[in-house]
Write a protein that holds these residues in place. Structure first.
Motif, PDB file in Angstrom:
ATOM      1  N   TYR A  59     -11.220 -27.009 -20.384  1.00 28.71           N
ATOM      2  CA  TYR A  59     -11.245 -28.008 -19.190  1.00 28.71           C
ATOM      3  C   TYR A  59     -12.710 -28.671 -19.099  1.00 28.71           C
ATOM      4  O   TYR A  59     -12.626 -29.830 -18.975  1.00 28.71           O
ATOM      5  N   LEU A  62     -13.384 -31.306 -21.729  1.00 35.27           N
ATOM      6  CA  LEU A  62     -12.744 -32.756 -21.427  1.00 35.27           C
ATOM      7  C   LEU A  62     -13.214 -33.313 -20.178  1.00 35.27           C
ATOM      8  O   LEU A  62     -13.495 -34.511 -20.228  1.00 35.27           O
ATOM      9  N   ARG A  63     -14.030 -32.610 -19.480  1.00 38.94           N
ATOM     10  CA  ARG A  63     -14.774 -33.296 -17.987  1.00 38.94           C
ATOM     11  C   ARG A  63     -16.050 -33.879 -18.762  1.00 38.94           C
ATOM     12  O   ARG A  63     -16.469 -35.100 -18.480  1.00 38.94           O
ATOM     13  N   LEU A  68     -13.281 -37.180 -19.109  1.00 36.39           N
ATOM     14  CA  LEU A  68     -12.020 -37.445 -18.355  1.00 36.39           C
ATOM     15  C   LEU A  68     -12.109 -37.130 -17.076  1.00 36.39           C
ATOM     16  O   LEU A  68     -13.049 -36.411 -16.593  1.00 36.39           O
ATOM     17  N   HIS A  70     -10.963 -35.333 -13.147  1.00 37.93           N
ATOM     18  CA  HIS A  70     -10.470 -33.939 -12.944  1.00 37.93           C
ATOM     19  C   HIS A  70      -8.866 -34.029 -13.219  1.00 37.93           C
ATOM     20  O   HIS A  70      -8.235 -33.075 -13.743  1.00 37.93           O
ATOM     21  N   ALA A  73      -7.960 -34.237 -16.803  1.00 41.13           N
ATOM     22  CA  ALA A  73      -8.521 -32.754 -17.571  1.00 41.13           C
ATOM     23  C   ALA A  73      -7.818 -31.744 -17.275  1.00 41.13           C
ATOM     24  O   ALA A  73      -7.234 -30.866 -17.964  1.00 41.13           O
ATOM     25  N   ASP A  76      -4.428 -32.360 -19.492  1.00 35.07           N
ATOM     26  CA  ASP A  76      -4.524 -32.017 -21.032  1.00 35.07           C
ATOM     27  C   ASP A  76      -4.648 -30.468 -21.072  1.00 35.07           C
ATOM     28  O   ASP A  76      -4.205 -29.993 -22.208  1.00 35.07           O
ATOM     29  N   THR A  77      -5.335 -29.774 -20.010  1.00 36.15           N
ATOM     30  CA  THR A  77      -5.273 -28.272 -20.187  1.00 36.15           C
ATOM     31  C   THR A  77      -4.171 -27.807 -20.191  1.00 36.15           C
ATOM     32  O   THR A  77      -3.691 -26.843 -21.199  1.00 36.15           O
TER      33      THR A  77
END
Length: 417
Positions: A59, A62-63, A68, A70, A73, A76-77
């Motif tokens: 996570y 991704l951030r 990305l 919140h 993210a 995607d997680t």
């Protein structure tokens, strides 16, 4: 006053926006924790420290690295969790020691749940696994009995029963000519599929002997199926299912004369003693019969166009070919016992060409009988051990999720007894 009101309103807007932003930032770690809890449910066991950290790190990457927001993210997680092999596959993980190892409590819970429910363990089963007591025989049996009382046990009937007996995809069956058989509609097709499911569930939940799969004299019908079978039609809608105890007087009872199997093993415009007999000896009795040679002659598609020959006589000619006789002698007679049932499992006394049907059969190993009753008596007297052994092997392979190996033979013998 107007300007002051505007300034005050914008201060309120700004404070609300900052509060929402603060709430979102403060919520982020809680959402990551929720993803970690979801991963535990998805993997059906507690996460290791590395796996728990891996969810949070993914996570964060991704951030920070991918830029990305919140919400994206989190999405995607979640996708990453659902793509992880420990969700997609059931894996028994050895702990590193050599030799045979017992399943962990969580692996045992997962195996039991997918066996009886065809789905993941519930919280109660996971709680017992967490306590470490699930491997105790009395606790395991208690959980199994609890799970058999749960509605999710339908998964055992549809997934194991449906694949063992080859009716799992019957609701998609479209080989019936509805112009010639207008009574075969979608409702009747669904009802045919449901009959063996309800029969299976009744047998399992009431701890009845598995020999009743073949020897049982009862069945379950709803209005559509009762009408098809010539039975009294129960009151209520399509879901008004009732048990018929003396189904033998209507030519039914047990698995053998169920319309789903008779229809599934008919080409459409005629019956097929070959397919019906093959289904019995392969699915119920466990015989391994090789596929027909590629140049094997086909029988006519339409029973009404057989000419002067009956289907029995046509099959006799077929067996005269030495290349075909060896296999056909093992199941043709079994299939001929079903000739009293038409292509959609309807009772009949004449075939589609108007010729009287003959259900006499000389079964393998020298026994003779007539119709389904004769076949049922033959299996009970001569092949009961074959049926019990085949059922035990199929059930064990399904429960273990793998092909059986020679060391499983002892377990199969215990199950047969």
């Amino acid at each position: 006053q107007a300007l002051q009101a505007i300034e005050d309103q914008f201060r309120i807007f700004a404070a609300d926006i900052r509060r929402v932003e603060d709430d979102r930032r403060n919520a982020e770690p809680h959402h990551v924790e929720a993803l970690q809890r979801l991963a535990e449910r998805a993997y059906r066991r507690p996460l290791s420290d590395d796996e728990r950290k891996g969810v949070a790190d993914f996570y964060r990457t991704l951030r920070d690295a991918d830029g990305l927001g919140h919400d994206d993210a989190v999405r995607d997680t979640l996708v990453g969790i659902l793509m992880w092999p420990h969700f997609c596959y059931r894996v028994d993980r050895p702990e590193g020691a050599a030799g045979i190892q017992a399943l962990s409590s969580y692996e045992l819970a997962s195996r039991l749940s997918y066996f009886l429910w065809a789905s993941m363990p519930d919280e109660q089963l996971l709680d017992v696994a967490r306590s470490g007591r699930l491997s105790e025989p009395e606790v395991l049996a208690e959980q199994a009995r609890r799970m058999l009382r749960d509605d999710r046990v339908r998964g055992l009937a549809t997934e194991f029963g449906g694949n063992w007996l080859d009716f799992r995809r019957f609701e998609e069956h479209n080989s019936v000519d509805r112009g010639r058989f207008p009574t075969f509609d979608d409702e009747l097709r669904r009802s045919m599929f449901e009959e063996p499911v309800r029969y299976f569930l009744d047998l399992v939940r009431n701890d009845r002997p598995v020999t009743e799969f073949v020897e049982g004299k009862h069945t379950f019908v709803n209005p559509a199926l009762a009408k098809h079978y010539g039975m009294p039609v129960p009151e209520g809608g399509p879901d008004a299912w009732v048990r018929i105890d003396d189904a033998a007087r209507f030519g039914r009872g047990g698995l053998l004369p169920m319309a789903v199997f008779l229809t599934k093993n008919s080409p459409g415009l005629r019956t097929s003693p070959v397919k019906r007999g093959y289904w019995v000896v392969k699915r119920l009795l466990g015989e391994n019969i090789p596929a027909p040679p590629p140049d094997a002659p086909d029988l006519p598609d339409d029973e009404a166009k057989l000419g002067d020959l009956t289907l029995r006589e046509t099959l006799a000619r077929h067996r005269a070919d030495k290349a075909c006789a060896g296999c056909h002698e093992r199941f043709d007679a079994v299939g001929l016992a079903f000739e009293g049932y038409g292509p959609v499992g309807e009772l009949r006394s004449v075939d589609l060409g108007g010729r009287p049907v003959d259900t006499k059969a000389a079964f393998p190993r020298g026994d003779e009988g007539e119709g389904v009753e004769g076949l049922r008596d033959y299996i009970e007297a001569v092949r009961r051990d074959d049926f019990a052994g085949n059922f035990s092997r199929k059930l064990l392979a399904y429960s273990l999720g793998r092909t059986l190996i020679p060391s499983d033979d002892a377990t199969v013998e215990v199950m047969k007894q």
